[in-house]
Motif scaffolding. Structure first.
Motif, short mmCIF file in Angstrom:
data_model
loop_
_atom_site.label_atom_id
_atom_site.label_comp_id
_atom_site.label_asym_id
_atom_site.label_seq_id
_atom_site.Cartn_x
_atom_site.Cartn_y
_atom_site.Cartn_z
N TYR A 48 -0.55 -0.52 8.72
CA TYR A 48 -0.29 -1.18 7.44
C TYR A 48 -1.30 -0.72 6.39
O TYR A 48 -0.94 -0.46 5.23
N ALA A 49 -2.57 -0.59 6.77
CA ALA A 49 -3.59 -0.13 5.82
C ALA A 49 -3.26 1.27 5.32
O ALA A 49 -3.39 1.55 4.12
N LEU A 50 -2.82 2.13 6.21
CA LEU A 50 -2.46 3.49 5.81
C LEU A 50 -1.30 3.47 4.83
O LEU A 50 -1.30 4.19 3.83
N GLY A 51 -0.31 2.62 5.07
CA GLY A 51 0.83 2.50 4.15
C GLY A 51 0.42 1.94 2.80
O GLY A 51 0.82 2.47 1.75
N PHE A 52 -0.39 0.89 2.80
CA PHE A 52 -0.84 0.31 1.54
C PHE A 52 -1.68 1.30 0.74
O PHE A 52 -1.55 1.41 -0.47
N MET A 53 -2.54 2.04 1.43
CA MET A 53 -3.37 3.00 0.72
C MET A 53 -2.55 4.20 0.23
O MET A 53 -2.91 4.81 -0.77
N LEU A 54 -1.45 4.52 0.89
CA LEU A 54 -0.57 5.56 0.39
C LEU A 54 0.08 5.12 -0.92
O LEU A 54 0.20 5.91 -1.85
N VAL A 55 0.45 3.85 -1.00
CA VAL A 55 1.00 3.32 -2.25
C VAL A 55 -0.05 3.40 -3.36
O VAL A 55 0.23 3.85 -4.47
N VAL A 56 -1.28 2.98 -3.05
CA VAL A 56 -2.36 3.05 -4.04
C VAL A 56 -2.61 4.49 -4.45
O VAL A 56 -2.78 4.80 -5.63
N ARG A 57 -2.59 5.39 -3.47
CA ARG A 57 -2.81 6.81 -3.76
C ARG A 57 -1.72 7.37 -4.66
O ARG A 57 -2.01 8.16 -5.57
N LEU A 58 -0.47 6.98 -4.42
CA LEU A 58 0.62 7.45 -5.28
C LEU A 58 0.44 6.98 -6.71
O LEU A 58 0.60 7.76 -7.66
N VAL A 59 0.11 5.72 -6.88
CA VAL A 59 -0.08 5.17 -8.23
C VAL A 59 -1.25 5.85 -8.92
O VAL A 59 -1.17 6.25 -10.08
N LEU A 60 -2.37 5.99 -8.20
CA LEU A 60 -3.54 6.63 -8.80
C LEU A 60 -3.29 8.11 -9.10
O LEU A 60 -3.79 8.63 -10.10
#
Length: 178
Positions: free
Chosen positions: A103-115
């Motif tokens: 889940y952390a990897l998925g959430f951070m991928l979302v953050v990475r996409l936005v950033l």
């Protein structure tokens, strides 16, 4: 439990884990079904990333390789989390690090996409550092590891991600032409 409800609970659980509040771990479903839902969430985020990056305009073979390349980090961190708990704790606790980690990897991928859309590639190391902190918190609270072991777990995961990314890049990039 509905997969969307479980995703919402995982998001709240991660906010609790990051803040160090008690009860965050109980929001994750530490079962095989919970692991399947975590992987399903990660796959959905990868598909969204592929759509945003124009990866769906690639050929079917390229799409398969893109998907496999993007699923490799989840598999790697899931195996590291599972193996860590299998070695250090009883067998019933083996999923207690794998589920929050994916889940952390998925959430951070979302953050990475936005950033990446708004800030560019300059912040990607910060995202990797934030993921490392999340993995440390997961090791401390979800895994019940002491400070040193949680730190080793987080560093191992981040280093494995960096090495795997470099390895995948070398695997798919063209060598020198000459």
């Amino acid at each position: 439990m509905n997969a969307f409800v479980e995703l919402g609970q995982a998001a709240i659980g991660w906010l609790d884990l990051i803040a160090g509040r008690p009860g965050g771990v109980e929001r994750f479903k530490m079962t095989r079904r919970g692991l399947i839902n975590a992987v399903g969430f990660y796959v959905a985020v990868v598909l969204i990333a592929m759509v945003l990056a124009g990866g769906l305009s690639a050929t079917a073979d390229q799409q398969i390789f893109l998907m496999l390349g993007n699923l490799a980090p989840a598999l790697l961190l899931g195996v590291i989390g599972w193996a860590t708990m299998k070695l250090l704790r009883p067998a019933e606790a083996a999923l207690s690090l794998a589920v929050p980690t994916i889940y952390a990897l998925g959430f951070m991928l979302v953050v990475r996409l936005v950033l990446a859309l708004f800030a560019g590639p300059a912040v990607m190391n910060a995202v990797l550092g934030a993921l490392g902190f999340m993995l440390y918190r997961a090791g401390r609270q979800a895994g019940g590891l002491n400070v040193g072991m949680a730190l080793v777990f987080a560093v191992l995961c981040v280093l494995a991600l960096v090495v795997m990314t470099a390895g995948l890049y070398m695997l798919v990039s063209e060598g020198p032409t000459g």
